[in-house]
Write a protein that holds these residues in place. Structure first.
Motif, PDB file in Angstrom:
ATOM      1  N   VAL A 229      82.393   0.892  52.709  1.00  0.00           N
ATOM      2  CA  VAL A 229      81.567   1.134  51.524  1.00  0.00           C
ATOM      3  C   VAL A 229      80.437   2.050  51.981  1.00  0.00           C
ATOM      4  CG1 VAL A 229      82.130  -1.023  50.387  1.00  0.00           C
ATOM      5  CG2 VAL A 229      80.204  -0.961  51.954  1.00  0.00           C
ATOM      6  N   TYR A 230      79.918   2.841  51.076  1.00  0.00           N
ATOM      7  CA  TYR A 230      78.948   3.871  51.465  1.00  0.00           C
ATOM      8  C   TYR A 230      77.571   3.558  50.890  1.00  0.00           C
ATOM      9  CZ  TYR A 230      82.888   6.475  53.261  1.00  0.00           C
ATOM     10  OH  TYR A 230      83.997   6.853  53.987  1.00  0.00           O
ATOM     11  N   LYS A 231      76.599   3.732  51.732  1.00  0.00           N
ATOM     12  CA  LYS A 231      75.217   3.399  51.389  1.00  0.00           C
ATOM     13  C   LYS A 231      74.715   4.227  50.206  1.00  0.00           C
ATOM     14  CE  LYS A 231      70.775   2.773  53.743  1.00  0.00           C
ATOM     15  NZ  LYS A 231      70.036   2.980  55.019  1.00  0.00           N
ATOM     16  N   ASP A 232      75.168   5.470  50.095  1.00  0.00           N
ATOM     17  CA  ASP A 232      74.689   6.362  49.030  1.00  0.00           C
ATOM     18  C   ASP A 232      75.397   6.135  47.697  1.00  0.00           C
ATOM     19  OD1 ASP A 232      72.962   7.505  50.844  1.00  0.00           O
ATOM     20  OD2 ASP A 232      74.352   9.122  51.399  1.00  0.00           O
ATOM     21  N   ASP A 233      76.521   5.395  47.707  1.00  0.00           N
ATOM     22  CA  ASP A 233      77.242   5.140  46.461  1.00  0.00           C
ATOM     23  C   ASP A 233      76.539   4.045  45.665  1.00  0.00           C
ATOM     24  OD1 ASP A 233      79.043   7.015  47.229  1.00  0.00           O
ATOM     25  OD2 ASP A 233      80.647   5.612  47.759  1.00  0.00           O
ATOM     26  N   THR A 234      76.798   4.035  44.389  1.00  0.00           N
ATOM     27  CA  THR A 234      76.210   2.998  43.538  1.00  0.00           C
ATOM     28  C   THR A 234      76.902   1.663  43.786  1.00  0.00           C
ATOM     29  OG1 THR A 234      77.773   3.392  41.732  1.00  0.00           O
ATOM     30  CG2 THR A 234      75.730   4.712  41.764  1.00  0.00           C
ATOM     31  N   LEU A 235      76.270   0.588  43.385  1.00  0.00           N
ATOM     32  CA  LEU A 235      76.851  -0.735  43.552  1.00  0.00           C
ATOM     33  C   LEU A 235      78.178  -0.835  42.811  1.00  0.00           C
ATOM     34  CD1 LEU A 235      76.590  -3.599  44.652  1.00  0.00           C
ATOM     35  CD2 LEU A 235      75.334  -4.216  42.565  1.00  0.00           C
ATOM     36  N   GLU A 236      78.254  -0.215  41.616  1.00  0.00           N
ATOM     37  CA  GLU A 236      79.494  -0.266  40.844  1.00  0.00           C
ATOM     38  C   GLU A 236      80.638   0.434  41.583  1.00  0.00           C
ATOM     39  OE1 GLU A 236      76.541   0.513  39.683  1.00  0.00           O
ATOM     40  OE2 GLU A 236      76.198  -1.285  38.447  1.00  0.00           O
TER      41      GLU A 236
END
Length: 442
Positions: A229-236
């Motif tokens: 999972v990527y830190k810059d992506d949104t939670l959704e």
């Protein structure tokens, strides 16, 4: 025939058998088994312990007993059986000198036969097969014989030690030396063949020995298969990844897989989402272990246990991410493949389809392939069979194959430049030594 001499002769045969059985049983018996019996207050086992702790002295006692009995048999043999043999030889009417010599030879051979077969060979065979029972049976009599004959045994044993030292050898009373790993493996194999342990126990022990030599890179999930999972992506966006994949923990990347900053546990995330208390991804990030890919897995496991972190990222010599290892990956090296309800569609690493066809996962170690097919593939540059295929065929494609020493290795599934599965087909020709490469679409 003198009845008294006959009885004495039989007793001497018995004493010979006793000392021979004593000698072989105390040498053959397992000290660990005797120690176990002694801990359970077995009185005879406690005496056997004393014997094993002074093995040199008690072996001298058995040799002394055998020698005394043999001398007695030689002294009694001729007078005991002379009256029985002489009339039989005299019946042939031979000259007296010939009769006397022939009678002596027959008595000598007869006594030797009884002594060797009844007094030595039979007791030796029984003592080797039933060493524990015989050792416990002879313990007390041998102990008291040693006490009674101690002055003579001390003199003879001391003289023998002195002679041994003159020739430059060391004296050692210990019965058992520590076994090497290979000796332990052989011992466990023999125990399996004799039914003392089952196949699962044998496999566990062998895996324990191999575990000590494994490096983390040999069992890692390679970089290309890491799901992040990527830190810059949104939670959704990250929740969509968590829903699609069936893992409990995910590494968190800051930009790309070369910058993994921690891990998240989906239990925490889903708990808050279901209770409408969702937080930013950063608040779920927990520490992750970063280590060099060549670290031994035994050291990595100790660190994971100490820091209570179930996932480690492996980095290569240039600082980039090489792969990922979990506690489950390490435990599988000991107990074998661990599957849960989500692994039902997962194929085994080694799948024997038929007597001549085996399907290998590309991540199977070359060492395991060599052991499985009795080959000598070079693993100095690469670790896995998929990597070996890539090293042999630069433009590898689906269907590419290599023939070596009677086996054909054929690529059956490929993902980009990663070999996923290989079919190994046993050929009829076992004498082929040269590797042959077959292009995919010839």
């Amino acid at each position: 025939m003198d009845i008294f001499n006959l009885i004495l002769f039989i007793l001497l045969i018995f004493f010979t058998a006793f000392f021979v059985a004593a000698e072989f049983s105390v040498v053959k018996v397992r000290k660990t088994r005797i120690d176990q019996l002694a801990m359970n207050a077995n009185k005879n086992a406690i005496i056997v312990q004393k014997i094993l702790n002074n093995l040199d002295g008690y072996l001298s006692a058995t040799q002394l007993g055998i020698t005394i009995a043999a001398l007695g048999l030689g002294w009694l043999g001729e007078p005991t059986f002379h009256g029985l043999i002489d009339p039989f030889v005299a019946w042939f009417g031979l000259p007296e000198a010939v009769t006397s010599t022939l009678s002596f030879l027959i008595v000598f051979l007869f006594v030797t036969f009884l002594n060797v077969v009844v007094g030595e060979l039979a007791p030796k065979t029984i003592a080797i097969q039933k060493s524990e029972q015989i050792a416990l049976l002879i313990a007390k009599p041998l102990y008291w014989f040693y006490i009674i004959a101690f002055p003579l045994i001390w003199l003879l044993n001391g003289s023998a030690r002195l002679l041994v030292r003159v020739f430059g050898f060391k004296t050692n009373d210990s019965q058992e030396a520590a076994l090497s790993e290979e000796e332990l493996r052989l011992s466990m194999s023999e125990s399996y063949k004799s039914g003392e342990i089952n196949q699962s126990e044998l496999q566990y022990v062998n895996r324990i020995f191999e575990f000590d030599d494994r490096l983390a890179r040999e069992i890692m999930v390679p970089r290309t298969e890491i799901v992040c999972v990527y830190k810059d992506d949104t939670l959704e966006e990250n929740l969509n990844v968590l829903k699609q994949e069936k893992f409990t923990r995910f590494p968190v990347a800051d930009g790309d897989k070369d910058h993994i900053v921690g891990l998240i546990n989906i239990k925490e995330v889903f708990h808050d989402v279901f209770n409408n208390h969702a937080k930013p991804l950063e608040e779920y990030i927990r520490p992750i272990i970063l280590v060099i890919e060549h670290i031994p897995i035994k050291k990595l496991l100790i660190r994971m246990q100490k820091e209570q972190i179930h996932m480690a990222v492996l980095v290569d010599e240039y600082g980039g991410t090489a792969g990922l290892v979990t506690v489950e990956d390490i435990l599988e090296e000991i107990v074998g493949e661990i599957r849960d309800e989500f692994d039902s569609d997962e194929q085994p690493m080694i799948n024997k389809v038929s007597p001549t066809i085996t399907v290998l996962d590309g991540k199977v170690l070359i060492e395991d392939v060599n052991n499985l097919f009795n080959l000598h593939l070079d693993d100095s540059e690469v670790d896995t069979i998929g990597g070996w295929m890539l090293s042999q065929i630069s433009d590898i494609q689906l269907g590419s194959s290599i023939k070596v020493n009677g086996y054909e290795f054929k690529v059956t599934e490929i993902d980009g430049h990663q070999v996923k599965y290989i079919e190994v087909i046993r050929q009829n020709n076992k004498d082929e030594q040269v590797i042959k490469k077959t292009p995919a679409d010839d």
